[in-house]
Design a protein around this motif. Structure first.
Motif, PDB file in Angstrom:
ATOM      1  N   UNK A  13       1.049  -1.268   0.488  1.00  0.00           N
ATOM      2  CA  UNK A  13      -0.174  -0.334  -0.163  1.00  0.00           C
ATOM      3  C   UNK A  13       0.594   1.532   0.072  1.00  0.00           C
ATOM      4  N   UNK A  14       0.819   2.453  -1.154  1.00  0.00           N
ATOM      5  CA  UNK A  14       1.799   2.875  -0.973  1.00  0.00           C
ATOM      6  C   UNK A  14       0.908   4.473  -0.257  1.00  0.00           C
ATOM      7  N   UNK A  15       0.158   4.123   0.441  1.00  0.00           N
ATOM      8  CA  UNK A  15      -0.889   5.280   0.749  1.00  0.00           C
ATOM      9  C   UNK A  15      -0.963   6.671   0.259  1.00  0.00           C
ATOM     10  N   UNK A  16      -0.994   6.472  -1.200  1.00  0.00           N
ATOM     11  CA  UNK A  16      -1.786   8.119  -2.299  1.00  0.00           C
ATOM     12  C   UNK A  16      -3.082   7.008  -2.535  1.00  0.00           C
ATOM     13  N   UNK A  17      -3.901   6.064  -2.321  1.00  0.00           N
ATOM     14  CA  UNK A  17      -5.281   5.479  -3.502  1.00  0.00           C
ATOM     15  C   UNK A  17      -4.491   4.616  -4.510  1.00  0.00           C
ATOM     16  N   UNK A  18      -3.052   4.297  -4.277  1.00  0.00           N
ATOM     17  CA  UNK A  18      -2.561   3.179  -5.295  1.00  0.00           C
ATOM     18  C   UNK A  18      -2.028   1.829  -4.550  1.00  0.00           C
ATOM     19  N   UNK A  19      -1.701   0.502  -4.947  1.00  0.00           N
ATOM     20  CA  UNK A  19      -0.530  -0.545  -4.656  1.00  0.00           C
ATOM     21  C   UNK A  19      -0.021  -1.177  -5.552  1.00  0.00           C
TER      22      UNK A  19
END
Length: 413
Positions: A13-19
């Motif tokens: 989880x890149x914690x910006x809405x993307x993975x």
């Protein structure tokens, strides 16, 4: 899919809405990415709350019998407050593990007349809104098309690391307890599991299985997914003969012997909490008690498989069970270090509030942590049941069980 190949990936989880999805490419040929969303974050929030806040999501039934055969039936559980009788309960302490079990006090019979145990009821612990979140079907995504994978790939495994069939070469070190567990732990190719931690073997003939098990006593203790190993070996090896111990099959104890090779194969369920048909309480021996009765040695193999029956309770119940078992395993290895102890991790399959894969993931983390510093072997049933595009089943099919048993046998010989 036509290669019957598969490898588990990793999601960050890149914690910006993307993975970021990472998959090692371990064979040459076609590869297809498949991603499944088992639960939404909202559904996981429901499961986390239930696991943390609910004392239980099921109960059990205790059967008390008097001298004349008269029986009284009550509710039992891991906590006296869950029996329906807060003040008048019978409590049972396992002298080896120290764990407690509670039953409502029967109307007329004494507490020491408890003779039987079985599953009770599944409790309704969710609201209609929470049920809707959990009932949401898991979604999958497949790559738009198969992609050809050559001998080289961006992960840096390199062409020299592959064999003549284009497979990534497994490590040359033999399978033995205490080896580090890589991630992923292995992959499938042509329906065969290839370990990335050690040189696992394939036992494709009856003679190869008999040769490996010769002179060994195998003690399997756990749930029904571990009983599948016992069943597979009995079904595959005709000379391995089950002995009728007149026990409840679902809980055991079960035993099979092969007298010419000196093989004894035991399986029995772990003690309560255990969802089962009615079974004698006297047959429910704790794992700690059983381990304490083993002398150990190079001909003794212990296999432990726990998890599925603990997802209906808060983690503290499983942590307490693991603490006792870990101490018993440590004592067994201390008195006889050549004893082989194998831990079967819990497999995927459940998708409900009583046994979701999310619960199983947490259980496996606790299992690994409990035995991390002991010289034991792990069979990663989680990855072995999630790496192929097969239907979800809490009891895996023969293909999966065969590979689990093959990897287990690789630690013996």
């Amino acid at each position: 899919p036509y290669l019957k190949a598969g490898v588990p990936g990793d999601i960050q989880d890149l914690e910006n809405g993307t993975y970021l999805l990472s998959f090692p490419l371990l064979w040459a040929g076609q590869a297809q990415v498949q991603v499944r969303l088992i639960h939404s974050s909202e559904a996981v929030g429901v499961l986390r709350g239930i696991w943390r806040d609910q004392w239980a999501t099921v109960d059990f039934t205790g059967y008390f019998r008097g001298p004349t055969g008269y029986e009284e039936i009550v509710t039992c559980n891991v906590n006296p407050l869950l029996t329906g009788e807060e003040e008048t309960t019978c409590h049972y302490r396992d002298e080896d593990s120290g764990e407690l079990w509670f039953c409502a006090r029967p109307p007329t019979l004494p507490c020491n007349s408890l003779v039987g145990h079985s599953s009770g009821h599944y409790w309704n612990v969710t609201t209609p809104h929470e049920e809707a979140l959990l009932a949401w079907k898991s979604m999958g995504w497949d790559g738009a098309k198969d992609r050809e994978v050559a001998g080289e790939d961006q992960w840096g495994w390199g062409r020299a690391c592959h064999d003549q069939e284009g497979l990534f070469l497994s490590p040359q070190q033999p399978c033995q307890p205490g080896i580090p567990g890589p991630k992923p732990s292995g992959f499938y190719h042509r329906a065969v599991w290839h370990s990335l931690s050690c040189s696992g073997r394939t036992f494709s003939t009856v003679d190869s299985i008999l040769g490996c098990l010769a002179g060994h006593i195998i003690h399997m203790m756990g749930d029904s997914t571990l009983r599948q190993w016992w069943e597979y070996l009995c079904d595959t090896v005709p000379s391995l003969k089950p002995v009728d111990l007149h026990a409840t099959y679902q809980t055991g104890p079960l035993m099979a012997v092969e007298t010419t090779r000196g093989i004894v194969l035991h399986w029995q369920a772990h003690s309560w909490p255990l969802r089962s048909l009615r079974t004698p309480v006297a047959s429910l021996h704790s794992v700690v008690r059983e381990l304490g009765g083993l002398a150990g040695g190079p001909h003794t193999v212990v296999v432990l498989g726990l998890g599925a029956h603990f997802t209906t309770f808060p983690p503290s119940v499983f942590v307490q069970r693991l603490a006792g078992i870990r101490a018993a395993v440590a004592a067994l290895l201390a008195r006889e270090s050549h004893t082989l102890v194998v831990i079967k991790l819990a497999n995927t399959g459940y998708k409900s509030v009583y046994g979701s894969d999310w619960f199983t993931l947490q259980v496996n983390r606790l299992l690994r942590a409990a035995f991390a510093d002991l010289r034991v072997a792990f069979v990663d049933a989680w990855e072995m049941t999630s790496s192929l595009a097969l239907p979800d089943r809490i009891h895996p099919g023969r293909l999966i069980v065969r590979n689990e048993v093959n990897f287990f046998l690789s630690f013996i010989c």
